[in-house]
Motif scaffolding. Structure first.
Motif: not given
Length: 117
Positions: A80-98
């Protein structure tokens, strides 16, 4: 080559190609049948926060997103709180995270795991 990112339909959640690759890599080191459960809980600095768990149990009403070795479970309340969301994985200077790009979130915080509606 650019990462394939699509907009999810309103009743579901999508995964970017980088998220699929990272989740598949994580799950490859886990026992067979393990999935990544993504849920929404009250808390965090903006009111709601995302939680990530590796689980072997799937509930009958979970949304199951399975692609190229990645398996993600989302319960109906969190959906209900996530409908339409896209889960991404980012690896940048700030670190790695979903990171979750959530069209329902009115505001977020710098940590990337907390949001408000």
């Amino acid at each position: 080559m650019a990462d394939h990112i699509t907009d999810a339909t309103p009743e579901t959640v999508d995964l970017s190609d980088t998220a699929v690759k990272r989740i598949a890599r994580i799950l490859s080191a886990e026992p067979e049948g393990t999935s990544l459960r993504v849920s929404v809980e009250g808390g965090g600095c903006s009111g709601f926060q995302y939680k990530y768990d590796l689980v072997r149990e799937q509930e009958s009403d979970d949304l199951v997103i399975a692609r190229d070795g990645a398996s993600v479970l989302i319960d109906p309340v969190s959906l209900q709180y996530m409908s339409g969301s896209v889960i991404d994985f980012v690896d940048d200077l700030m670190g790695q995270s979903f990171q979750i790009r959530n069209p329902l979130a009115a505001a977020g915080c710098g940590c990337g795991t907390s949001f408000s509606i």
